[in-house]
Motif scaffolding. Sequence first.
Motif, short mmCIF file in Angstrom:
data_model
loop_
_atom_site.label_atom_id
_atom_site.label_comp_id
_atom_site.label_asym_id
_atom_site.label_seq_id
_atom_site.Cartn_x
_atom_site.Cartn_y
_atom_site.Cartn_z
N ARG A 47 0.84 -1.19 0.00
CA ARG A 47 0.00 0.00 0.00
C ARG A 47 0.88 1.24 0.00
O ARG A 47 2.08 1.18 0.29
CB ARG A 47 -0.93 0.00 1.23
N TRP A 48 0.26 2.39 -0.32
CA TRP A 48 1.03 3.62 -0.41
C TRP A 48 1.61 4.05 0.93
O TRP A 48 2.62 4.73 0.97
CB TRP A 48 0.17 4.74 -1.00
N SER A 70 -3.96 4.61 -7.60
CA SER A 70 -4.48 3.66 -6.62
C SER A 70 -5.03 2.46 -7.37
O SER A 70 -5.80 2.60 -8.31
CB SER A 70 -5.60 4.31 -5.80
N SER A 72 -7.28 -0.87 -7.46
CA SER A 72 -8.35 -1.67 -6.89
C SER A 72 -8.13 -3.11 -7.30
O SER A 72 -8.12 -3.43 -8.49
CB SER A 72 -9.72 -1.17 -7.39
N ARG A 244 -8.27 -3.17 0.77
CA ARG A 244 -7.64 -1.85 0.74
C ARG A 244 -7.28 -1.50 -0.70
O ARG A 244 -7.29 -2.34 -1.60
CB ARG A 244 -6.35 -1.85 1.59
N LEU A 245 -6.95 -0.23 -0.93
CA LEU A 245 -6.38 0.20 -2.20
C LEU A 245 -4.87 0.03 -2.15
O LEU A 245 -4.25 0.22 -1.10
CB LEU A 245 -6.73 1.67 -2.47
N HIS A 246 -4.27 -0.27 -3.30
CA HIS A 246 -2.87 -0.65 -3.32
C HIS A 246 -2.08 0.20 -4.31
O HIS A 246 -2.63 1.03 -5.03
CB HIS A 246 -2.74 -2.13 -3.63
N TYR A 270 -6.90 6.20 -10.69
CA TYR A 270 -7.47 4.91 -10.28
C TYR A 270 -7.33 3.90 -11.41
O TYR A 270 -7.55 4.22 -12.58
CB TYR A 270 -8.94 5.05 -9.89
N PRO A 315 -3.53 9.31 -2.99
CA PRO A 315 -4.00 7.90 -2.95
C PRO A 315 -3.96 7.30 -1.56
O PRO A 315 -4.79 6.44 -1.23
CB PRO A 315 -3.04 7.18 -3.91
N ASP A 319 -7.21 5.69 0.29
CA ASP A 319 -7.24 4.36 0.90
C ASP A 319 -7.85 4.42 2.30
O ASP A 319 -8.68 3.57 2.67
CB ASP A 319 -5.82 3.80 0.96
#
Length: 757
Positions: A47-48, A70, A72, A244-246, A270, A315, A319
Amino acid sequence: MLRRLTPVLLTLLVVVLGITALAARPERDGPRRSADFVVLAGVAGLRWEDVDPQRTPTLWRMAEEGSIGSLSVRSAHRPTCPVDGWLTLGAGNFAAWNGVRHAGGCPTTAVTVEQPDGIGANLPQQQSVVGYNQDRLPWGAVPGSLSESVRCSVAVGPGAAVAAARPFGRVDRYASALPRDPRALLGSCVLSIVDLGTVTGADPAARQEAARRADEQLARVLAARPPRSLVLVAGISDTDETSRLHVAVADGPGWERGWLTSASTGREGYLQLADLAPTALAALGRPMPERLFLGRPAQSVPGRPDDLPAAIAAPADADREAGAQRRVAGWFFALLAAAQVALAVAVLPLLRRARRLAGPHGPVPVSPRVVRVVELLLIAAALAVPAALLADAVPWWRGDHAGLYFAVVTALLTVGATAAVRFTPGYARTLGPLGAVAGLATLVVGADVFTGARLQLNGVVGYSALQGGRYAGLGTVGLGIFLAGALLSAGWLAQRVRRGWRPAVMVLVGGVAVVVVGSPYLGADSIGAIALTAGVSVAAAISTGGWLTVSRLVWATMAGLAVTIGFAVVDLRRPEYERGSLGRFLAALGDGTGGLTVHRSSSANFETLVNSPLTVIALAGAALVFLALLQPWGGLMRLFGIYPAIRAAMAGTAVAAGIGGLLGGVALDVAGAAGALVVPMAALAALRVLDHSTDRTQPVAGRPWDDAAGDLPAGDPPDVPAGGAAGAPDIGDGPDDDAAAPVPPQARRASTGATVR
């Protein structure tokens, strides 16, 4: 002749507005070849928040020079475990591993990788995995579609082998780990997929150490990358039950310092996991298996801040918001459903006792103070969803008690909006609160759409990027609120003009709403625009009164079909990567894969119907309408008889919400969101109409209620202010009511005069 041509002209106007909204598309360049080699490097769970210049310097420099976004990581299973993520990467579609999944996290699936010849590898489970995705899952994914689209591919690590294995299990080139000098291996095929490890756990120290090791491996890959190559780094999956967003980073020619986006998201910054496979093929200039890929090629767009920490903060914050939204949205809609049901129960005794009888005997009237309180509660219930949408303008998700902060902000906004409606001029009129609430709700959602739908993205009443269903434009709840508010506003305005002008008002206001919903620059919802077109057509057909006759239904149906067919023709003429959902569905019907789309839609409808709190709101609202408001004592039929344009608006809302939910695969969610606005306002207006059911007025000399004179037509009596006999009535909602002489209060209940029916 003019009367005969009017429905034709109105139908043509609706059709032109609808097709104009749907046909306009932003100019986009098609995917172009930009590299001779592509390296896909995956880190499960990255993740960020794991990226910084000290522990991950390689990834930091790569993000500074390339494009970021980001990611998904949606797959055919939720959450997306590492093996599901690698499968989805290789399929370009939502895929999943056919192992046993236990609640509470991702299974430790051991992937068997055989190396019979020391060059390539074989996955003996691959054929059963392909069969599982083809026969048991609704997406029609074929694992290995990416590797099948190139002559040869390289896989490094077991996760990469899952992504690179062809449908029959063969991996062309395989190494269990990066060799001492990976230059020759990475240059042996045009496509290389590298497993850089996994970043997992809630312990910050452990995550930082895992990210540091992955960064060291990435440094070796970049040092050995072939010339003129595109390197894509992706946080390929989740690692536990929390979605989560990655991380997504692209570095190569033509990918400098921008935001990553794709046609599947339509949102700058995205990207979907399924987009990586078509991105690799587009960069290599290879043809894509359109029937197998659901993802779309990514591209780099300008607008990223020059300061990398500021760019990464966006981003990372998204998240956090998406994670908080998932926790808060469930209890918000549950509380909203409970409040709507409680208000429906509380309104029933008021409806039974609201109608005052002419004789000395009858039910004891409810205290005016109680009625005023219930009216304010109904207004607050109708404005709860627009207030929750506005609450996302405040970063409530950044605190330790995100749910509490959101509740406080939403409550304050609801109280403020209710007070604004209460003190709006014209509140005392029967339709005053309805018009104010409808206009305010339409304004809130419309303003958000015109400013990029930033409040709906990852918002509690919007859509989550973690779900992967929508990333831009109008969401399900926003569509329901907007179409209900727009049609009610159109009905409120139409009721204030002459009978002959009412269809035109409905079409003009509704046509603008269709443009907002369907335009790819705004709402970007073609299904919603088609549904709203049908609703506007029905509303315009019955706005002057009377029943929905066969001829009126025919004209309404023709308008909806004309917009649908016109847009379909335009959409099918576009390149495949630019088509909307309708064009892709029709193309799938043509090549024999449309059954999968129908199956996915029906499955989504059933799942949403069973699990969504908005289903409860829709059913509770329908029960209140049919079991109470539409009864002889309920007041709604009286309201419809006095205000036919309001009846038309509510009928059009029901049609549009039903069609939009069914075709959009969200069952009753659109109807539930629309009902959360419409039903409380219908109950409030019914209470006010019943309160004045025995009022009497005397005809004004020289002022007959003549439709030809421009006043309210027969059957549309003058509107009266709420509050009973304590004031003179207003003469109608017509255009010239200010010119009418007020009737003395003592004459309101005279035995002669026109009866307010």
